[in-house]
Design a protein around this motif. Structure first.
Motif, PDB file in Angstrom:
ATOM      1  N   LEU A 288      99.479 -47.340 -36.325  1.00 24.12           N
ATOM      2  CA  LEU A 288      98.313 -47.746 -35.546  1.00 24.12           C
ATOM      3  C   LEU A 288      97.447 -48.780 -36.262  1.00 24.12           C
ATOM      4  O   LEU A 288      97.168 -49.860 -35.730  1.00 24.12           O
ATOM      5  CB  LEU A 288      97.481 -46.516 -35.180  1.00 24.12           C
TER       6      LEU A 288
ATOM      7  N   ASP B  60      92.028 -49.295 -28.768  1.00 24.02           N
ATOM      8  CA  ASP B  60      92.706 -48.290 -29.581  1.00 24.02           C
ATOM      9  C   ASP B  60      92.961 -47.094 -28.665  1.00 24.02           C
ATOM     10  O   ASP B  60      92.032 -46.389 -28.267  1.00 24.02           O
ATOM     11  CB  ASP B  60      91.823 -47.886 -30.769  1.00 24.02           C
ATOM     12  N   LEU B  61      94.237 -46.866 -28.346  1.00 27.10           N
ATOM     13  CA  LEU B  61      94.597 -45.836 -27.374  1.00 27.10           C
ATOM     14  C   LEU B  61      95.181 -44.587 -28.019  1.00 27.10           C
ATOM     15  O   LEU B  61      95.933 -43.842 -27.375  1.00 27.10           O
ATOM     16  CB  LEU B  61      95.595 -46.422 -26.363  1.00 27.10           C
ATOM     17  N   ALA B  62      94.820 -44.333 -29.273  1.00 25.76           N
ATOM     18  CA  ALA B  62      95.383 -43.193 -30.002  1.00 25.76           C
ATOM     19  C   ALA B  62      95.249 -41.894 -29.222  1.00 25.76           C
ATOM     20  O   ALA B  62      96.191 -41.092 -29.158  1.00 25.76           O
ATOM     21  CB  ALA B  62      94.709 -43.056 -31.364  1.00 25.76           C
TER      22      ALA B  62
ATOM     23  N   VAL C 231      96.884 -42.443 -24.963  1.00 29.27           N
ATOM     24  CA  VAL C 231      98.286 -42.606 -24.591  1.00 29.27           C
ATOM     25  C   VAL C 231      98.971 -41.248 -24.446  1.00 29.27           C
ATOM     26  O   VAL C 231      98.817 -40.363 -25.284  1.00 29.27           O
ATOM     27  CB  VAL C 231      99.016 -43.500 -25.618  1.00 29.27           C
TER      28      VAL C 231
ATOM     29  N   TRP D  71      98.428 -48.037 -30.457  1.00 30.99           N
ATOM     30  CA  TRP D  71      98.317 -46.574 -30.416  1.00 30.99           C
ATOM     31  C   TRP D  71      99.263 -45.937 -31.430  1.00 30.99           C
ATOM     32  O   TRP D  71     100.189 -46.581 -31.930  1.00 30.99           O
ATOM     33  CB  TRP D  71      98.637 -46.044 -29.015  1.00 30.99           C
TER      34      TRP D  71
END
Length: 484
Positions: free
Chosen positions: A147, A262-264, A267, A284
């Protein structure tokens, strides 16, 4: 009277949970995962003594490993590390067999009895599996790096500050530390001062660090003239708040600002439509709701308009045909990648931003979990169950005794459309340590964020409604135990 009332409260919830679990069309997916038992999470060895004795003996009928519902732990920590899919070990073993029997030929040689792609094409297959989860064209997705590394790669390509013009980066004031560090270092790499080139968003009204879309838009408007980039989370890691990605993206574009998401925590958790929302770029990790495994390979989205390649392989100056980026040989066009040419001509799309060849072990582990997402019918089906699960968790917490409820509050938005699978619970000062110890004793696994927040995340892939009640009972008992 009090004990009878308590029993009735949780008994009613359990009856509701039984009905909800019975009606759950995705309940079969729980069998796709390995769920630790209560004994497992207390052990300090890989296997218990009885298992060792059975394995080392010639007993034809060793004691079975307990796996039924009554012995599994209550695992509500998918927002930190997803559980292991059962097929992960199968796929990794197939990879190991390929390596052991084919060695270097595994890069190019397909095997008729293996579901795995050649190593040369493993990243492409992973991107194909990932693209519907993030709502993107396959060419806009790359499975690569991790990431923070991907955030750096994106900022290296798209943060182009002008000290006399647009040079600022906007992020939230409680950004995940790694994002904050990345922004600081990018600003300093360009010889700028974070004191003047970094802007943080903070709500003037919320005591729980929640940000309204208006809060974000106000800061963007104020700094639009000299802002070059925005970095925001799809879901804020601490509060669990889901931001309005399409609206904020459109607002950034209105002010000619490139925005990275930031799709940590988003997702695999909430439906994403990155292409339709015209998102510029995103990154992510894959070890939370995507269940890829600890520290597993990350992912990146780059809008097709930002990854154009207009020159051909034969062009003597191919660099004229693509924008600024860091480059490596795995991003080079496959037609010439193994010809060892020294002129870089990137693959079209996000894959052209790759650097080194990816870890096939990582991609194999991730792809095993993405197969389960296909079985689920995609993120939309999971989201439907997730909203019910999280709402039922909230309902279960509201049923706690008044003595227990006065010791905590939920800081995640109550609006289901403004949150994912996570509820963040703010405890009274000094309670976090004792609560976590009590949870360990009774087999509940959640995530803590010091000094006083626990994050509870029922995953629709493997969690049940009954587990929401188990958590609520456990939390009440743990809270009241701290008051004795």
């Amino acid at each position: 009277m009090g004990a009878s009332t308590d029993q009735s409260r949780f008994s009613n919830l359990r009856s509701q949970a039984e009905v909800l679990d019975g009606d759950d069309v995705l309940r079969h997916l729980r069998d796709e995962f390995r769920i630790p038992s209560k004994a497992d999470i207390k052990r300090t060895t890989l296997e218990d003594q009885q298992q060792k004795e059975d394995r080392n003996s010639n007993d034809p009928d060793p004691a079975p490993i307990p796996t039924d519902e009554t012995t599994t732990c209550t695992y509500l920590c998918g927002n930190s590390l997803g559980l292991q899919p059962k097929r992960t070990a199968t796929r990794i073993n197939q990879y190991l067999q390929t390596w052991s029997t084919q060695a270097v030929q595994g890069h190019f040689k397909p095997l008729s009895d293996s579901p795995l792609p050649t190593w040369l094409d493993a990243d492409s297959r992973a991107a194909k599996l990932m693209s519907p989860i993030v709502g993107a064209d396959e060419s806009e997705v790359a499975v690569m790096q991790t990431l923070t590394a991907n955030l750096h790669l994106l900022m290296s390509a798209f943060y182009r500050p002008d000290p006399n013009g647009k040079h600022k980066i906007i992020l939230e004031n409680k950004a995940f530390p790694s994002d904050h560090f990345a922004v600081l270092s990018q600003i300093r790499q360009h010889g700028l001062d974070p004191a003047t080139s970094m802007v943080t968003i903070e709500s003037p009204y919320s005591e729980d660090s929640l940000l309204t879309t208006y809060d974000i838009q106000s800061v963007i408007s104020k700094h639009a003239a000299d802002t070059a980039l925005i970095l925001l989370p799809g879901i804020q890691y601490y509060t669990g708040q889901l931001l309005d990605i399409p609206t904020i993206t459109a607002f950034a574009h209105k002010h000619d600002i490139f925005i990275i998401w930031d799709l940590a925590h988003a997702v695999g958790n909430v439906p994403l439509h990155l292409h339709d929302w015209d998102v510029d770029a995103a990154a992510w990790c894959t070890y939370k709701y995507l269940n890829g495994g600890p520290g597993c390979i990350g992912g990146m989205f780059i809008n097709s308009r930002n990854s154009l390649v207009s020159t051909t392989i034969a062009d003597p100056e191919p660099e004229r045909g693509y924008g600024k980026r860091l480059s490596g040989w795995w991003g080079n066009d496959k037609a010439t990648r193994f010809q060892m040419e020294t002129k870089f001509h990137p693959v079209k799309g996000a894959a052209g931003f790759q650097l080194s060849n990816p870890s096939i072990l990582d991609i194999t582990s991730l792809s095993a979990s993405l197969e389960v997402f296909e079985l689920a019918g995609g993120v939309s089906a999971l989201r439907e169950k997730s909203m019910k699960l999280t709402a039922f968790l909230e309902q279960s917490l509201s049923a706690l005794s008044e003595d227990a409820k006065k010791l905590f509050r939920i800081i995640t938005p109550s609006d289901p459309d403004q949150r994912g699978a996570q509820l963040s619970i703010l405890l009274d000062d000094g309670l976090l340590g004792p609560i976590m110890k009590e949870f360990e004793k009774i087999g509940i696994v959640v995530d803590e964020r010091k000094p006083n927040v626990i994050r509870v995340a029922p995953s629709p892939l493997y969690n049940s409604f009954a587990e929401c009640v188990t958590f609520a009972e456990g939390l009440e008992a743990a809270l009241l135990a701290t008051q004795k």
